[in-house]
Design an enzyme around this catalytic site. Structure first.
Site, PDB file in Angstrom:
ATOM      1  N   GLU A  62       0.786  -1.228   0.000  1.00 50.63           N
ATOM      2  CA  GLU A  62       0.000   0.000   0.000  1.00 50.63           C
ATOM      3  C   GLU A  62       0.827   1.292   0.000  1.00 50.63           C
ATOM      4  O   GLU A  62       0.408   2.291  -0.569  1.00 50.63           O
ATOM      5  CB  GLU A  62      -0.940   0.002   1.216  1.00 50.63           C
ATOM      6  N   SER A 117     -48.786 -27.356  42.471  1.00 50.65           N
ATOM      7  CA  SER A 117     -48.419 -27.509  43.881  1.00 50.65           C
ATOM      8  C   SER A 117     -47.111 -26.835  44.250  1.00 50.65           C
ATOM      9  O   SER A 117     -46.784 -26.729  45.444  1.00 50.65           O
ATOM     10  CB  SER A 117     -48.335 -28.996  44.232  1.00 50.65           C
TER      11      SER A 117
END
Length: 800
Positions: free
Chosen positions: A98, A477
């Site tokens: 680059e 229950s």
């Protein structure tokens, strides 16, 4: 007469001079225009000094208690790193590809810009070339991606400014973290995970060179979509590195010859808790907004324990698959044509309509033997299922009926059937099916209400409805302990006697007759409260509620975090006719587990922003330390409210230990622990199965039922459908923790009573047993059975 051969020379000189003047004139005009443009644009340039703190779009990360990754939410994969964390070979590769003069140029490449400008003039189009790393940083952090001449001048000016105000290493770090590299990856660390499933530091030279070649054209050069282009681009990067002396010829040759071995990798999640992740996502959107949630880079640390969550997932999956086996095979999901010549490509195409659900993998049956079948699954494997994995599959008829037991594989399957298979061991597979019932598990730490594990269903991606927090179901229950605790608060004891005879009562607005019964349909005589709870005797429990009073019991239940408005103001309250979520039930049971304090469930410990700063921290309600205890307390604690007395909590815990030792929860004896207690629950017609239980370390509630309530089948009660899930989970979650008895608070005494009368007796009496009492409530010899002790003056209206 012929013209002189030299007569054209002055003309050419004059023409050349004029062209030179034109060129310099155009150049001067260009310089002047650029200067004027620069003067005009300079004041509009953004400040550079904030760039190091500039927000990078990063996904929301959801983490477990100790930092393990649970999930990510966001459109961009980004994992910021420091320059020290980047392999030197990658830096060399990036500079070679680059910007070879990065460390010496002033932020721009003048020759490159001149070449790019000439291309613009000659071709009449805008070219991108000549961008240095500094210019790419300027463009990516500050400018739009649209290619205009004005933006290009801004880019040049801003590059000068960045190069002047930041160091080269700072600029390079920004570049390595910001640049787009295809497939939603921003920055090189994220790209390493996306393309190779590894961190940067684990990549070799060939892989690093591949990544370094991506910035120029990530869509066209990435190795997943365009491997040929990627190879050519990698070759270019390696060639540049060799020319610059960054690598040797041997390194070059080895890396250049390496295969393009890559594929799309998803982020690896260390903890599978998608229901919790969704709870976090919803919370963040509500408090921070959608945009900040998805790209704000927040890290949310939850309260989830990795070990507990894994155990919870496995327990729920195993429990629902066990239900499948108990009720028979529903049949194949679909049937597709399969012959001896059917290709694997065709099989894969037919399977693309199906996905893995939980641990179940879709497959197509390709051969059927006498006691085995062969299938081709979604993961491109040929799996063999023996008779052990098939013999369970009697045909499902109803939840209460199955067909005849199969005698051979052809009684169950045929070639072309689309089925689900389950991996049960190394090389061992079994026929399976997606469970029809749903399940939920939520586990809380009693000392502060933090959620240790939460499972909202069989598979979040198959059905994301969170049954742990959103499913309102009748607890049956398992609600009884809250009413029994109210009785203890009114002066009754675990030894108080209540009748188990039939009851007929008026019910509803129109005064219909209500005839409640016990699950066994058997009636009982006088029964101690401990036995009534341990064996979940409905008729005894209804009389306990009558003795306490419905109004009192409803408001007493608020102490456990329930809303009075959500509870029925009738005798059915004690049978669990309210509709509550598993999380609400779990919260209620933590009051027993922690000695009587009401904590508040929470699932987020802290939220950290993209800079690592903690911006929010939970302030849970914690159980205060016992009086006189030397406990280190950090910060300013928020102590939980004392909901019931420690003595009440201890008595109730002792009674719920009897549920496990001699009652409906005896399956939990397999854990071989003395520090567990709990209660089963089953609603009418087995529509909901529950177990809520706890140790001093964890409270866990499990629910099983259909999404639209209907019978799970005969005998699919809490002890059969929910308790096995609880036992499997708690066995794993408590592994390694000491078996610590529940702490006995002051004010608890023991007495020898007659198990039949509940009254004191001698130790030599054959019916003698030891019972816990709150001081002052021990019954007196010859006293009235079932009447509260002297600590409370309450009339015994509960004997019917």
């Amino acid at each position: 007469m012929a013209p002189s051969s030299t007569s054209g020379a002055p003309l050419k000189r004059r023409l050349g001079f004029r062209l030179l003047l034109v060129f310099f004139g155009l150049f001067a005009a260009g310089v002047l225009a650029a200067t004027v443009t620069a003067i005009v644009l300079a004041p509009t340039l953004p400040p550079v000094h904030n760039i190091l703190r500039k927000h990078l779009k990063a996904p929301l990360q959801v983490l477990a208690r100790h930092g393990q990754l649970i999930a990510e939410f966001g459109n961009e994969e980004r994992m910021p790193v420091t320059l020290k964390q980047v392999p030197p070979a990658l830096i060399q590769a990036v500079l070679a590809a680059e910007d070879r003069s990065f460390y010496t140029n002033p932020g721009i490449d003048l020759l490159g810009i001149a070449r790019a400008a000439w291309v613009d003039i000659v071709t009449g189009r805008k070219a991108q070339g000549a961008s240095t790393i500094t210019m790419q940083v300027a463009r990516n952090y500050f400018l739009s991606p649209h290619k205009t001449f004005t933006r290009k001048i801004k880019e040049v000016l801003l590059s000068f400014k960045i190069a002047r105000e930041l160091t080269k290493n700072q600029i390079l770090t920004l570049y390595l973290n910001k640049i787009f590299l295809g497939n939603h990856a921003y920055g090189f660390e994220a790209a390493a995970h996306v393309y190779y499933g590894k961190p940067l530091k684990a990549l070799d030279l060939a892989q690093l060179a591949m990544l370094a070649g991506l910035p120029q054209a990530p869509s066209l050069d990435n190795p997943i979509d365009h491997p040929h282009n990627a190879r050519a681009r990698r070759h270019y990067v390696l060639t540049r590195m060799l020319a610059l002396g960054d690598i040797t010829k041997a390194q070059y040759a080895q890396a250049d010859a390496a295969p393009i071995a890559t594929r799309a990798h998803t982020i690896h999640y260390h903890v599978d808790a998608p229901y919790v992740a969704e709870m976090v996502r919803e919370y963040m959107i509500k408090h921070f907004g959608k945009k900040k949630t998805y790209d704000g880079g927040y890290r949310v640390y939850t309260t989830i324990g990795a070990r507990e969550q894994e155990a919870a997932d496995q327990a729920v999956e195993d429990g629902l698959l066990a239900y499948n086996i108990r009720h028979g095979y529903y049949g194949p999901t679909a049937v597709v044509p399969v012959t001896a010549t059917t290709s694997r490509h065709r099989l894969r195409r037919d399977l693309r309509h199906y996905t893995t659900v939980g641990g179940l993998v879709p497959a197509i049956v390709t051969a059927v033997g006498y006691h085995s079948v062969t299938a081709y699954d979604l993961d491109r494997r040929t799996v063999h299922i023996g008779w052990q994995g098939l013999s369970w599959a009697a045909r499902f008829i109803t939840v209460n009926a199955e067909g005849y037991a199969p005698q051979q594989a052809s009684d169950i399957l045929k070639v072309g059937d689309v089925i689900y298979v389950h991996h049960v061991g190394p090389g061992v597979w079994a026929l399976s099916q997606i469970p029809r019932p749903y399940a939920a598990l939520v586990s809380l730490r009693p000392h502060d209400g933090s959620i240790a594990a939460l499972v909202g269903g069989f598979d979040f991606y198959y059905d994301n409805f969170n049954n742990a927090t959103q499913a309102y179901r009748q607890p049956g229950s398992s609600f009884k302990p809250f009413v029994y605790s109210a009785a203890i608060a009114k002066g009754y004891t675990a030894a108080s006697l209540f009748s188990g005879a039939p009851i007929v009562a008026l019910s509803g607005a129109h005064g219909e007759l209500w005839r409640p019964h016990n699950y066994s349909d058997h009636f009982r005589g006088l029964t101690r409260m401990r036995v009534g709870l341990a064996q979940s005797i409905n008729l005894v429990s209804i009389r306990v509620l009558r003795a306490v009073g419905i109004r009192y019991a409803v408001h007493y239940a608020e102490r456990f975090g329930f809303k009075a408005s959500a509870l029925p103001h009738s005798l059915s309250l004690v049978l669990g006719s309210a509709t509550l979520t598993p999380l609400e039930m779990a919260r209620g049971y933590t009051v027993f587990a922690n000695g009587g304090f009401r904590v508040r469930p929470y699932f987020i410990r802290k939220i950290v922003d993209e800079r690592g700063k903690t911006i929010w921290r939970a302030k849970p309600l914690v159980v205060p330390p016992p009086p006189g205890a030397s406990v280190a307390i950090h910060g300013t604690p928020h102590f939980a409210v004392q909901a019931i007395s420690p003595q009440n909590a201890f008595i109730m815990t002792s009674m719920m230990q009897s549920v496990i030792r001699s009652g409906t929860g005896q399956l939990a004896l397999s854990l071989k622990r003395i520090d567990i207690a709990g209660k089963t629950g089953t609603s009418n017609h087995e529509r909901n199965a529950w177990f809520s239980g706890f140790s001093p370390y964890l409270e866990t509630t499990v629910w099983v039922g259909f999404p639209v309530p209907k019978s799970l089948g005969h005998y699919e009660v809490g002890a059969h459908a929910a308790l096995p899930i609880w036992v499997q989970y708690m066995g794993a979650a408590l592994a390694g923790r000491p078996d610590t008895p529940f702490a006995r608070p002051r004010g608890i005494v023991t007495a020898i009573i007659n198990r039949h009368t509940g009254l004191p007796c001698s130790k030599t009496n054959p019916a003698a047993m030891r019972e816990y009492f709150i001081k002052g409530t021990v019954p007196k010899k010859g006293g009235q059975r079932g009447v509260p002790g002297p600590a409370q003056s309450v009339r015994s209206s509960g004997l019917f």
